[in-house]
Design a protein around this motif. Sequence first.
Motif, mmCIF file in Angstrom:
data_model
loop_
_atom_site.group_PDB
_atom_site.id
_atom_site.type_symbol
_atom_site.label_atom_id
_atom_site.label_comp_id
_atom_site.label_asym_id
_atom_site.label_seq_id
_atom_site.Cartn_x
_atom_site.Cartn_y
_atom_site.Cartn_z
ATOM 1 N N LEU B 2 0.850 -1.188 0.000
ATOM 2 C CA LEU B 2 0.000 0.000 0.000
ATOM 3 C C LEU B 2 0.888 1.242 0.000
ATOM 4 O O LEU B 2 1.723 1.419 0.876
ATOM 5 N N VAL B 3 0.701 2.083 -1.020
ATOM 6 C CA VAL B 3 1.500 3.309 -1.090
ATOM 7 C C VAL B 3 0.623 4.455 -0.605
ATOM 8 O O VAL B 3 -0.549 4.541 -0.945
ATOM 9 N N ILE B 10 -6.905 5.347 -3.396
ATOM 10 C CA ILE B 10 -8.165 5.157 -4.113
ATOM 11 C C ILE B 10 -8.056 3.944 -5.038
ATOM 12 O O ILE B 10 -8.918 3.091 -5.067
ATOM 13 N N LEU B 11 -6.936 3.831 -5.683
ATOM 14 C CA LEU B 11 -6.728 2.727 -6.600
ATOM 15 C C LEU B 11 -6.655 1.382 -5.871
ATOM 16 O O LEU B 11 -7.219 0.393 -6.307
ATOM 17 N N GLU B 12 -5.966 1.387 -4.713
ATOM 18 C CA GLU B 12 -5.680 0.123 -4.041
ATOM 19 C C GLU B 12 -6.720 -0.259 -2.997
ATOM 20 O O GLU B 12 -6.694 -1.370 -2.507
ATOM 21 N N SER B 13 -7.595 0.643 -2.617
ATOM 22 C CA SER B 13 -8.492 0.371 -1.501
ATOM 23 C C SER B 13 -9.405 -0.814 -1.762
ATOM 24 O O SER B 13 -9.898 -1.437 -0.834
ATOM 25 N N LYS B 14 -9.586 -1.156 -3.020
ATOM 26 C CA LYS B 14 -10.424 -2.326 -3.326
ATOM 27 C C LYS B 14 -9.767 -3.625 -2.812
ATOM 28 O O LYS B 14 -10.414 -4.650 -2.722
ATOM 29 N N ASN B 15 -8.487 -3.530 -2.480
ATOM 30 C CA ASN B 15 -7.787 -4.712 -1.961
ATOM 31 C C ASN B 15 -7.747 -4.747 -0.426
ATOM 32 O O ASN B 15 -7.053 -5.567 0.154
ATOM 33 N N LEU B 16 -8.497 -3.861 0.191
ATOM 34 C CA LEU B 16 -8.487 -3.826 1.661
ATOM 35 C C LEU B 16 -9.704 -4.521 2.250
ATOM 36 O O LEU B 16 -10.819 -4.367 1.757
ATOM 37 N N TYR B 58 -4.459 -6.119 3.724
ATOM 38 C CA TYR B 58 -4.252 -5.741 2.330
ATOM 39 C C TYR B 58 -3.970 -7.032 1.565
ATOM 40 O O TYR B 58 -2.979 -7.721 1.819
ATOM 41 N N VAL B 59 -4.908 -7.391 0.690
ATOM 42 C CA VAL B 59 -4.804 -8.657 -0.046
ATOM 43 C C VAL B 59 -4.581 -8.323 -1.525
ATOM 44 O O VAL B 59 -5.521 -7.904 -2.214
ATOM 45 N N PRO B 60 -3.365 -8.468 -2.004
ATOM 46 C CA PRO B 60 -3.068 -8.019 -3.380
ATOM 47 C C PRO B 60 -3.752 -8.860 -4.458
ATOM 48 O O PRO B 60 -4.090 -8.334 -5.519
ATOM 49 N N PHE B 61 -3.944 -10.135 -4.182
ATOM 50 C CA PHE B 61 -4.566 -11.008 -5.185
ATOM 51 C C PHE B 61 -5.728 -11.770 -4.568
ATOM 52 O O PHE B 61 -5.721 -12.087 -3.389
ATOM 53 N N GLU B 62 -6.708 -12.095 -5.421
ATOM 54 C CA GLU B 62 -7.855 -12.937 -5.024
ATOM 55 C C GLU B 62 -8.584 -12.382 -3.801
ATOM 56 O O GLU B 62 -8.881 -13.104 -2.847
#
Lengths: 379, 87
Positions: B2-3, B10-16, B58-62
Motif C-alpha cells: 500500500l502506497v 483510491i486505486l488500491e483500496s479495493k484490496n483492503l 491488504y490482499v493483493p490477489f484474489e
Amino acid sequence: MIYFDNAATTFPKPESVRRAVNQAIVNYGANPGRSGHKLAMKSSEIIYRCRSKAASFFGDDNPADVIFTLNCTHSINIVLKGLLSEGDHVVVSDLEHNAVMRPLQALKNKKNVSYTTANVSDKSDEETLNNFRDALQENTKLVVCTHVSNVWGIKLPVERITAMCHQYGIYVLIDAAQSAGLLDINSKQNKYDFVCTAGHKGLYGPMGTGLLITPHHNLLDTFMEGGTGSGSEFFEQPAEPPDKFESGTPNLIGIAGLSAGFDFLNAVGIKQIELHEMRLLTALYDRLSYNKKIILYTERPTSGKCGGVISFNVKNIDSETAAEYLNQNYSVAVRAGLHCSPLAHKHFGTEEVGAVRIAPSYFNTMKEIDLLARALTQI
Amino acid sequence: MLVLKKEVIILESKNLIMMNSITSVMRAKEIIAKKGLRSQIVRTPKSLAKNGCGYSLYVPFEISKAQEIIRASGISFTVPTRERERK
C-alpha cells in the motif's frame, strides 16, 4: 531455599519463560494493537500468538474467546459483575476462594444478588452433584465452581456439574486457578461457559497475567472501559472481543512470558507434570501418615481425583508457627493460615487454626520432599 | 504494497478488508494464509475508517476469495465503499 508455595505462584519459572520476558523488554517495547509500525506489529504478533496458544490449550478454536486479565481474581470479577443483575441467584461450592466470595458478597450488598453454598461431598461425586442440584433455585443464573480446591487439592466433578446446569439453562464459571497446567481443561468439549485462571501458577507465566476464556462475551457487561486502539471515533466501548474487555495498554512482557509458559507445558506435557507432582505428594502423604504429630484431613492423593496440594496441621502447634519453623530452620517455603479461603477451611473445621499447605511444582524433587518430611519429624 | 499517495489509496483500496480489532485481523490473516492467500496487515487509512481507528488486511490477489473465506470463519469486516473512496 526449598519452595513449596507453588499454589500461590510457581517458582522458579522455566528458563524459556525468563528468556521470553527478557526478550520482550529488550526487543519488543512498542505498544501492541495501537500503531502500524513494525515494532508495534511485532508486539501485536506476540500477544496474538499467546492468545492462539491459550485458545488451543483450553480446547477453544477462536483466539478472540481468550481475554487477558491481571490474574484469576480479575477474570472472576469480570464474569460475576458483568453477568449478574438485581435479584439473580448464584450457587457456589463450599470450597471457594475469596476471589469468588468477596465479589459475590459485594454484589449481595449492592445489587441484592443472593447465593447458596453447595457442600462438596468427601464420599462421592454423585453426592456432590446432588448437593449442587438441590441448591438451584428458579432465579439461579450462575454456578461457580472451583476445579481444584486451593487448600485441600480436592477435584470437583466440574464436567458433570456443567452438564447438569446446562439442562436447566444455568451458566457455569470454572475457577481453574489451581488446575490449569495440571489437568486437562477442554472448554469447548465440556461446554464450559466461563473458564477463569491465573497465568502465573500452573501455566508458569509471570505474575500479572490471567485469563478468561468464554464464547459468551455478548452476555457480559464491560468491567472497565477505555482505549483499545480500535473504533477510536466513538465513546462507546467496542462490542467485539477481546477489545471489549481489554482496555488500556496490555501486559506485553507478562504475556510474552506466558506464551513461553504454554510452550513449556506443551513440550513437557501436562500429564507428565501431573504424574510428577502426584509422585511427590503421595510420597509426602505416606511419610506424614506415619508421623504421629501430623493431622491429615484428606484421602491419599490419587491421580484424577485431586490437584497438586496437601494441607495438614501439626498437633498443638499453630499453622503459622509450623510454617515459620520450616522457614527458619530449613529454609522451606510453605503457606499457612486460611489461604484466602475461609469457606474451604470451614469444610474441615480448620477455620480457627488454618493449615500448612504444601504445593509442589514440576521443579521440585523427591529429595526436597524427603527433607520436608524429616523436618516435620523434628518439630 | 500500500502506497500512501492519495490517488494510490483510491486505486488500491479495493484490496483492503477492514476490521476493528487487531485480533480479528491477525486471525483473518492466519486463516487465509492456510488457504494459500498472501496478505499484509496495515492500519486502515483514516479516510476509509468508518469506525475510527482499526486495522485492515491488504490482499493483493484474489480479494473476493479472501473475503469469502473470512466471512465463512465468522469474522466480521467491512470493505471500502466508493463514496468513501472519493473523499
